[in-house]
Design a protein around this motif. Structure first.
Motif, PDB file in Angstrom:
ATOM      1  N   PRO A  12       0.811  -1.220   0.000  1.00  0.00           N
ATOM      2  CA  PRO A  12       0.000   0.000   0.000  1.00  0.00           C
ATOM      3  C   PRO A  12       0.842   1.267   0.000  1.00  0.00           C
ATOM      4  CG  PRO A  12      -0.049  -1.066   2.157  1.00  0.00           C
ATOM      5  CD  PRO A  12       0.608  -2.014   1.207  1.00  0.00           C
ATOM      6  N   ARG A  13       2.074   1.180   0.471  1.00  0.00           N
ATOM      7  CA  ARG A  13       2.918   2.377   0.513  1.00  0.00           C
ATOM      8  C   ARG A  13       3.305   2.839  -0.889  1.00  0.00           C
ATOM      9  NH1 ARG A  13       7.060  -0.169   4.759  1.00  0.00           N
ATOM     10  NH2 ARG A  13       6.587  -1.920   3.400  1.00  0.00           N
ATOM     11  N   ARG A  14       3.168   1.935  -1.888  1.00  0.00           N
ATOM     12  CA  ARG A  14       3.456   2.306  -3.271  1.00  0.00           C
ATOM     13  C   ARG A  14       2.297   3.080  -3.899  1.00  0.00           C
ATOM     14  NH1 ARG A  14       8.899   1.737  -4.220  1.00  0.00           N
ATOM     15  NH2 ARG A  14       9.636  -0.224  -3.327  1.00  0.00           N
ATOM     16  N   ARG A  15       1.159   3.139  -3.155  1.00  0.00           N
ATOM     17  CA  ARG A  15      -0.029   3.777  -3.710  1.00  0.00           C
ATOM     18  C   ARG A  15      -0.473   4.958  -2.836  1.00  0.00           C
ATOM     19  NH1 ARG A  15      -4.088   0.422  -3.158  1.00  0.00           N
ATOM     20  NH2 ARG A  15      -3.048  -1.264  -2.048  1.00  0.00           N
ATOM     21  N   VAL A  16       0.479   5.718  -2.306  1.00  0.00           N
ATOM     22  CA  VAL A  16       0.158   6.881  -1.472  1.00  0.00           C
ATOM     23  C   VAL A  16      -0.492   7.959  -2.347  1.00  0.00           C
ATOM     24  CG1 VAL A  16       1.074   8.669   0.036  1.00  0.00           C
ATOM     25  CG2 VAL A  16       2.082   6.374   0.056  1.00  0.00           C
ATOM     26  N   PRO A  17      -1.696   8.396  -1.990  1.00  0.00           N
ATOM     27  CA  PRO A  17      -2.358   9.433  -2.801  1.00  0.00           C
ATOM     28  C   PRO A  17      -1.577  10.741  -2.783  1.00  0.00           C
ATOM     29  CG  PRO A  17      -3.879   8.371  -1.257  1.00  0.00           C
ATOM     30  CD  PRO A  17      -2.509   7.961  -0.856  1.00  0.00           C
ATOM     31  N   ARG A  18      -1.757  11.556  -3.838  1.00  0.00           N
ATOM     32  CA  ARG A  18      -1.143  12.877  -3.859  1.00  0.00           C
ATOM     33  C   ARG A  18      -1.871  13.788  -2.888  1.00  0.00           C
ATOM     34  NH1 ARG A  18      -2.478  12.916  -9.103  1.00  0.00           N
ATOM     35  NH2 ARG A  18      -3.325  15.023  -8.831  1.00  0.00           N
ATOM     36  N   THR A  19      -1.139  14.695  -2.265  1.00  0.00           N
ATOM     37  CA  THR A  19      -1.727  15.610  -1.295  1.00  0.00           C
ATOM     38  C   THR A  19      -2.835  16.449  -1.920  1.00  0.00           C
ATOM     39  OG1 THR A  19       0.389  15.738  -0.137  1.00  0.00           O
ATOM     40  CG2 THR A  19      -1.231  17.448   0.355  1.00  0.00           C
ATOM     41  N   ASP A  20      -2.584  16.996  -3.101  1.00  0.00           N
ATOM     42  CA  ASP A  20      -3.586  17.857  -3.715  1.00  0.00           C
ATOM     43  C   ASP A  20      -4.841  17.083  -4.107  1.00  0.00           C
ATOM     44  OD1 ASP A  20      -2.326  16.422  -5.693  1.00  0.00           O
ATOM     45  OD2 ASP A  20      -2.171  18.092  -7.114  1.00  0.00           O
ATOM     46  N   ALA A  21      -4.665  15.803  -4.457  1.00  0.00           N
ATOM     47  CA  ALA A  21      -5.813  14.972  -4.814  1.00  0.00           C
ATOM     48  C   ALA A  21      -6.708  14.731  -3.603  1.00  0.00           C
ATOM     49  CB  ALA A  21      -5.344  13.648  -5.408  1.00  0.00           C
ATOM     50  N   VAL A  22      -6.078  14.493  -2.448  1.00  0.00           N
ATOM     51  CA  VAL A  22      -6.862  14.285  -1.227  1.00  0.00           C
ATOM     52  C   VAL A  22      -7.585  15.568  -0.839  1.00  0.00           C
ATOM     53  CG1 VAL A  22      -6.773  13.671   1.206  1.00  0.00           C
ATOM     54  CG2 VAL A  22      -5.316  12.463  -0.429  1.00  0.00           C
ATOM     55  N   LEU A  23      -6.875  16.688  -0.887  1.00  0.00           N
ATOM     56  CA  LEU A  23      -7.486  17.969  -0.512  1.00  0.00           C
ATOM     57  C   LEU A  23      -8.667  18.312  -1.410  1.00  0.00           C
ATOM     58  CD1 LEU A  23      -4.262  20.036   0.214  1.00  0.00           C
ATOM     59  CD2 LEU A  23      -6.011  19.403   1.885  1.00  0.00           C
ATOM     60  N   ALA A  24      -8.650  17.857  -2.655  1.00  0.00           N
ATOM     61  CA  ALA A  24      -9.727  18.163  -3.595  1.00  0.00           C
ATOM     62  C   ALA A  24     -10.863  17.147  -3.542  1.00  0.00           C
ATOM     63  CB  ALA A  24      -9.167  18.225  -5.014  1.00  0.00           C
ATOM     64  N   ASP A  25     -10.742  16.130  -2.713  1.00  0.00           N
ATOM     65  CA  ASP A  25     -11.770  15.090  -2.653  1.00  0.00           C
ATOM     66  C   ASP A  25     -13.126  15.698  -2.286  1.00  0.00           C
ATOM     67  OD1 ASP A  25     -13.442  12.884  -1.392  1.00  0.00           O
ATOM     68  OD2 ASP A  25     -11.709  11.725  -2.055  1.00  0.00           O
ATOM     69  N   PRO A  26     -14.189  15.379  -3.007  1.00  0.00           N
ATOM     70  CA  PRO A  26     -15.517  15.954  -2.734  1.00  0.00           C
ATOM     71  C   PRO A  26     -16.015  15.701  -1.311  1.00  0.00           C
ATOM     72  CG  PRO A  26     -15.493  14.821  -4.851  1.00  0.00           C
ATOM     73  CD  PRO A  26     -14.197  14.503  -4.197  1.00  0.00           C
ATOM     74  N   ARG A  27     -15.577  14.601  -0.703  1.00  0.00           N
ATOM     75  CA  ARG A  27     -16.024  14.292   0.655  1.00  0.00           C
ATOM     76  C   ARG A  27     -15.490  15.285   1.684  1.00  0.00           C
ATOM     77  NH1 ARG A  27     -14.063   8.206   0.872  1.00  0.00           N
ATOM     78  NH2 ARG A  27     -12.499   9.136  -0.514  1.00  0.00           N
ATOM     79  N   LEU A  28     -14.469  16.046   1.323  1.00  0.00           N
ATOM     80  CA  LEU A  28     -13.895  17.037   2.240  1.00  0.00           C
ATOM     81  C   LEU A  28     -14.445  18.439   1.990  1.00  0.00           C
ATOM     82  CD1 LEU A  28     -10.125  15.961   2.349  1.00  0.00           C
ATOM     83  CD2 LEU A  28     -11.994  15.269   3.853  1.00  0.00           C
ATOM     84  N   ALA A  29     -15.480  18.538   1.163  1.00  0.00           N
ATOM     85  CA  ALA A  29     -16.021  19.856   0.827  1.00  0.00           C
ATOM     86  C   ALA A  29     -16.458  20.625   2.062  1.00  0.00           C
ATOM     87  CB  ALA A  29     -17.185  19.701  -0.157  1.00  0.00           C
ATOM     88  N   GLY A  30     -17.137  19.955   2.976  1.00  0.00           N
ATOM     89  CA  GLY A  30     -17.593  20.625   4.189  1.00  0.00           C
ATOM     90  C   GLY A  30     -16.446  21.109   5.047  1.00  0.00           C
ATOM     91  N   LEU A  31     -15.396  20.293   5.126  1.00  0.00           N
ATOM     92  CA  LEU A  31     -14.231  20.686   5.918  1.00  0.00           C
ATOM     93  C   LEU A  31     -13.527  21.882   5.303  1.00  0.00           C
ATOM     94  CD1 LEU A  31     -12.489  17.376   7.066  1.00  0.00           C
ATOM     95  CD2 LEU A  31     -13.985  18.878   8.356  1.00  0.00           C
ATOM     96  N   ARG A  32     -13.475  21.922   3.986  1.00  0.00           N
ATOM     97  CA  ARG A  32     -12.788  23.039   3.323  1.00  0.00           C
ATOM     98  C   ARG A  32     -13.471  24.367   3.636  1.00  0.00           C
ATOM     99  NH1 ARG A  32     -12.211  19.148  -0.937  1.00  0.00           N
ATOM    100  NH2 ARG A  32     -14.033  19.977  -2.051  1.00  0.00           N
ATOM    101  N   GLU A  33     -14.757  24.317   3.989  1.00  0.00           N
ATOM    102  CA  GLU A  33     -15.483  25.542   4.331  1.00  0.00           C
ATOM    103  C   GLU A  33     -15.296  25.934   5.794  1.00  0.00           C
ATOM    104  OE1 GLU A  33     -19.538  24.850   3.391  1.00  0.00           O
ATOM    105  OE2 GLU A  33     -19.217  24.700   1.216  1.00  0.00           O
ATOM    106  N   ARG A  34     -15.057  24.938   6.673  1.00  0.00           N
ATOM    107  CA  ARG A  34     -15.042  25.207   8.113  1.00  0.00           C
ATOM    108  C   ARG A  34     -13.648  25.241   8.728  1.00  0.00           C
ATOM    109  NH1 ARG A  34     -18.849  21.039   7.949  1.00  0.00           N
ATOM    110  NH2 ARG A  34     -17.404  19.676   9.074  1.00  0.00           N
ATOM    111  N   VAL A  35     -12.689  24.537   8.098  1.00  0.00           N
ATOM    112  CA  VAL A  35     -11.363  24.364   8.708  1.00  0.00           C
ATOM    113  C   VAL A  35     -10.338  25.209   7.966  1.00  0.00           C
ATOM    114  CG1 VAL A  35      -9.574  22.666   9.279  1.00  0.00           C
ATOM    115  CG2 VAL A  35     -11.995  22.034   9.414  1.00  0.00           C
ATOM    116  N   ARG A  36      -9.410  25.808   8.725  1.00  0.00           N
ATOM    117  CA  ARG A  36      -8.335  26.589   8.114  1.00  0.00           C
ATOM    118  C   ARG A  36      -7.544  25.730   7.144  1.00  0.00           C
ATOM    119  NH1 ARG A  36      -6.423  27.268  13.163  1.00  0.00           N
ATOM    120  NH2 ARG A  36      -4.362  26.662  12.373  1.00  0.00           N
TER     121      ARG A  36
END
Length: 446
Positions: A12-36
């Motif tokens: 699994p360590r060979r498949r570490v997601p990119r940071t920007d890809a995780v930050l853009a994940d739709p499931r984090l939309a609510g967090l992007r509005e509330r968290v610094r």
């Protein structure tokens, strides 16, 4: 050009997601509005580090970020207990085991808490928990589960001695948590207290002289959270049982059977075998389950308590019944494991933590550290162990972390005792100390 190995795809360590890809994940939309943004990115980077170490699967990154950074559904903060006190009242006393947590998930929905699926009719409430309790304490004819130990004592006093006398030794009229006192608790039920003996010495003759037509029962209370040494005398349950009146015995801590690591703690099975009519115990504390009160004893007496109108106000909910049953059926509990933790194992874990911190240039050393049972159990007993010593300045940032880590402050030192922390969470302890280090170094004017 690099050649990929045969097993690389499975790592699994060979498949570490990119940071920007995780930050853009739709499931984090609510967090992007509330968290610094910086706080959210820090949480993502922390999760990705756990993927690289093999601790976390790549597909779990977003779930972890949501859990650790999102808005919690409760104001309660998760804490790691690094105090060395096993049953820590201020931290919620006994932590539940995995089976009990799973039972809570099941009980959260519709369940047959008092319903017979075979007949479609009403069934006895909490029968699973009661059956599990009687299996652990065969000497009991029946059992009742109430919302805490004090509730069990109040119900017994009301049902068995309302308007009558309760005979009790002066040396056992104790004060329990938060300033509540046994005498005031009992008198609130309408029973009258008949005190016998003195603070340090009570004899069988004192009880015999006090027993009369108005006696509802004799009460035996284990002091639990203090010791009286020296010129003392107390009457054991087996002698009280020969006085011709019911004996209600409050063991306090919740030990159901003798425990080799707790030789001075009374247990329900032994006191029932000695002739107690009713034994009152805690469902958490040394038993290691959810907070509740247990009443075990003669079937007719327990039935009187169950049918009393006050029992309805003192009963527990389906979540407590489920967690208690799971605890009783489990092979072990976190409480029991912490009490019996081997000093050599604790020292090895402390040394590994110290080594990890030293690699990050954190000043830490391993020191001897005696743990305590806590919660009023075994007050004279210490549990030999080891802790990692840090500067006292670490205590506050550790407590305020996520999860918070509550260490013990002693003589100007911050002691991180791993006794009450499962070894599977040692990596969280490392991260907590390193996060606290970053805060301290970032705010240090020097």
């Amino acid at each position: 050009m690099a050649v990929r190995g045969v097993g690389d795809e499975a790592d699994p360590r060979r498949r570490v997601p990119r940071t920007d890809a995780v930050l853009a994940d739709p499931r984090l939309a609510g967090l992007r509005e509330r968290v610094r943004p910086d706080a959210l990115k820090a949480s993502v980077l922390s999760a990705l580090d756990r993927v690289r170490s093999g601790e976390l699967g790549p597909d779990r990154v977003v779930d972890v970020v949501l859990r650790e950074t999102g808005e919690d559904p409760t104001s309660l903060r998760p804490l790691l207990n690094a105090t060395g006190v096993v049953v820590h009242t201020n931290l919620g006393r006994a932590p539940l085991g995995e089976d009990a947590v799973r039972a809570l998930e099941i009980a959260a929905g519709y369940v047959d808490v008092e319903y017979d699926v075979a007949t479609g009719r009403r069934a006895r409430r909490g029968r699973g928990a009661v059956d599990a309790l009687l299996a652990r304490v065969p000497a009991a004819g029946d059992a009742l589960v109430l919302n805490n130990g004090a509730a069990a004592l109040v119900l017994a006093a009301t049902a068995l001695a309302g308007g009558r006398e309760i005979v009790v030794s002066r040396g056992e009229l104790v004060e329990i948590g938060d300033g509540f006192r046994i005498p005031e608790l009992l008198e609130s039920t309408g029973a009258r207290l008949r005190e016998v003996g003195t603070t340090n010495r009570t004899h069988p003759a004192d009880y015999r002289a006090a027993i009369g037509p108005d006696t509802g029962f004799v009460l035996k209370v284990h002091p639990s959270n203090f010791l009286v040494r020296g010129f003392t005398s107390a009457v054991p349950v087996r002698e009280l049982a020969g006085l011709g009146v019911p004996v209600v015995a409050d063991i306090g801590s919740g030990l159901l059977a003798p425990h080799p690591s707790l030789p001075d703690e009374p247990d329900a099975a032994s006191w029932l075998a000695d002739g107690a009519t009713l034994v009152i115990a805690s469902g958490d504390k040394l038993l290691g389950g959810p907070q509740c009160g247990l009443a075990l004893g003669e079937s007719a007496i327990v039935q009187r308590l169950r049918r009393h109108s006050l029992a309805r106000a003192l009963r527990v909910d389906k979540l407590t019944l489920a967690a208690l049953e799971a605890t009783l059926r489990a092979r072990s509990t976190p409480t029991g494991e912490a009490i019996t933790a081997a000093p050599d194992v604790l020292r090895h874990r402390a040394e590994e933590l110290s080594r990890r911190l030293a690699a990050a240039e954190v000043s830490a050393r391993v020191v001897a550290s005696d743990g305590l049972v806590g919660g009023g159990g075994a007050p004279g007993l210490t549990l030999p162990g080891w802790a990692v010593e840090l500067p006292e300045a670490y205590a506050l940032p550790l407590r305020q972390g996520r999860p918070g880590l509550v260490a013990r402050i002693e003589q100007g030192r911050c002691l991180v005792d791993l006794r009450c922390i499962p070894s599977a969470r040692d990596e969280e302890v490392v991260r907590a100390v390193l996060a606290a280090t970053d805060l301290i170094r970032g705010t240090d004017p020097g």
